[in-house]
Design a protein around this motif. Structure first.
Motif, PDB file in Angstrom:
ATOM      1  N   SER A   1      47.656  33.487  37.129  1.00  0.00           N
ATOM      2  CA  SER A   1      47.219  34.565  36.250  1.00  0.00           C
ATOM      3  C   SER A   1      48.222  34.737  35.111  1.00  0.00           C
ATOM      4  CB  SER A   1      47.092  35.866  37.043  1.00  0.00           C
ATOM      5  OG  SER A   1      48.328  36.210  37.646  1.00  0.00           O
TER       6      SER A   1
ATOM      7  N   ASN B   1      39.666  39.563  42.329  1.00  0.00           N
ATOM      8  CA  ASN B   1      39.042  39.206  41.050  1.00  0.00           C
ATOM      9  C   ASN B   1      38.319  40.386  40.411  1.00  0.00           C
ATOM     10  OD1 ASN B   1      38.480  37.364  38.976  1.00  0.00           O
ATOM     11  ND2 ASN B   1      36.483  36.847  39.847  1.00  0.00           N
TER      12      ASN B   1
ATOM     13  N   ARG C   1      37.426  38.381  51.295  1.00  0.00           N
ATOM     14  CA  ARG C   1      37.004  38.546  49.903  1.00  0.00           C
ATOM     15  C   ARG C   1      35.491  38.758  49.821  1.00  0.00           C
ATOM     16  NH1 ARG C   1      40.406  33.887  49.558  1.00  0.00           N
ATOM     17  NH2 ARG C   1      42.505  34.480  48.879  1.00  0.00           N
TER      18      ARG C   1
END
Length: 325
Positions: free
Chosen positions: A160, A201, A310
């Motif tokens: 990132s 995310n 997730r």
């Protein structure tokens, strides 16, 4: 999330019918010197918002001064910023949230723009100090070094480019606040938020904000080394949790290569003489290689579980939005 078109901060503060409820969250511990100015600044910048001050066992007049300035004051008996954030997120309902420290180091003037971005669809807006005046204003060299180290570590692991990992100035959507699992107890909470957001995310936006050092007489509650160790420990544990395959895979490769390296001389010796003269070395090398294989397998299993987590987060978030609508 309903997206509202907002043309400017002035439109936000003047058209109540077209905006969401906004809550300004200020965790405080002994901020009597600065809290009045912070509350008044944010009430001026966001006149339609409700300002909440959570007093965390202050020994000074922080709570009374905040109440006199127009804030809704509540208390949190569990010491630590993470505990305060957990209570704020659990107890306060709004459509957009601003979280800011009570030390008057962040400008209230940036709040309308942060709210605008949340209303526009972002889940978390990060008030980026490091791209503006932080390194000029901050007088604590180790704090600057720690920010750089944490930023590099997390960005490298999650591929990132978040510029300010540990800022205390953030805006959140309701969906983020109500689905965020707050586990940290202290100042490592910002690092936990960032890692959680990158792993799941969520929609993140960074907004450069001006930073100013604490005014004279106001003392930081941060313990440079103690809290620094806690932050690094949080990074270690969360990378282990969120990125188990790279974490255990790298350790497995290290142990496997180490074991294979001390195994080769034993093999060469056996090839030459037909005898194994160093049984302890042979045993240790085999154990190291087995440990390496075990760690890689563990990483694979935990990576599958992390991926399932997730997926569950996405499903839970979708159910939350359906229930809300």
């Amino acid at each position: 999330m309903s997206v509202v078109q907002v043309e400017s901060p002035d439109q936000y503060v003047s058209e109540k019918s077209e905006v969401s409820d906004v809550a300004v969250l200020i965790p405080c511990f002994n901020e009597a010197i600065t809290i009045e100015k912070v509350v008044k600044d944010f009430r001026r910048a966001l006149p339609l918002a409700t300002v909440y001050v959570y007093d965390n066992n202050s020994s000074d007049d922080t709570a009374q001064i905040a109440a006199d300035a127009g804030a809704v004051v509540r208390s949190e008996p569990r010491q630590g910023k993470g505990n305060v954030v957990r209570s704020m997120f659990n107890e306060i309902d709004a459509d957009a949230y601003i979280m800011v420290d009570g030390d008057d180091t962040y400008p209230a003037e940036s709040a309308p723009e942060m709210v605008k971005k949340i209303i526009g669809g972002y889940d978390m807006v990060v008030g980026d100090r490091l791209s503006s005046t932080y390194f000029e204003e901050n007088k604590r060299a180790f704090h600057g070094f720690g920010n750089k180290l944490v930023r590099w570590t997390i960005n490298a692991m999650f591929h990132s480019d978040v510029r300010d990992i540990m800022t205390g100035y953030r805006a959140f959507s309701r969906q983020f606040v109500k689905t965020y699992p707050c586990l940290s107890k202290g100042f490592e909470i910002e690092t936990e938020m960032t890692i959680h957001s990158l792993d799941k995310n969520v929609r993140i936006c960074e907004l450069p904000v001006q930073y100013r050092d604490r005014p004279e007489g106001s003392e930081s509650k941060l313990d440079t080394f103690g809290d620094g160790i806690k932050v690094l420990s949080t990074i270690f544990h969360m990378i282990r949790e969120y990125k188990p395959l790279p974490f255990f895979g790298i350790l497995g490769v290290i142990f496997g290569v180490w074991g294979f390296g001390i195994f080769l001389p034993v093999v060469f010796e056996f090839w030459r003489s037909g005898l194994v003269l160093r049984f302890p070395t042979l045993i240790v090398s085999v154990l190291l290689m087995l440990l390496g294989i075990l760690m890689v397998v563990t990483g694979i299993i935990l990576d599958v579980l992390a991926e399932q987590d997730r997926k569950r987060f996405i499903v839970d978030s979708n159910m939350f939005m359906q229930f809300r609508n």
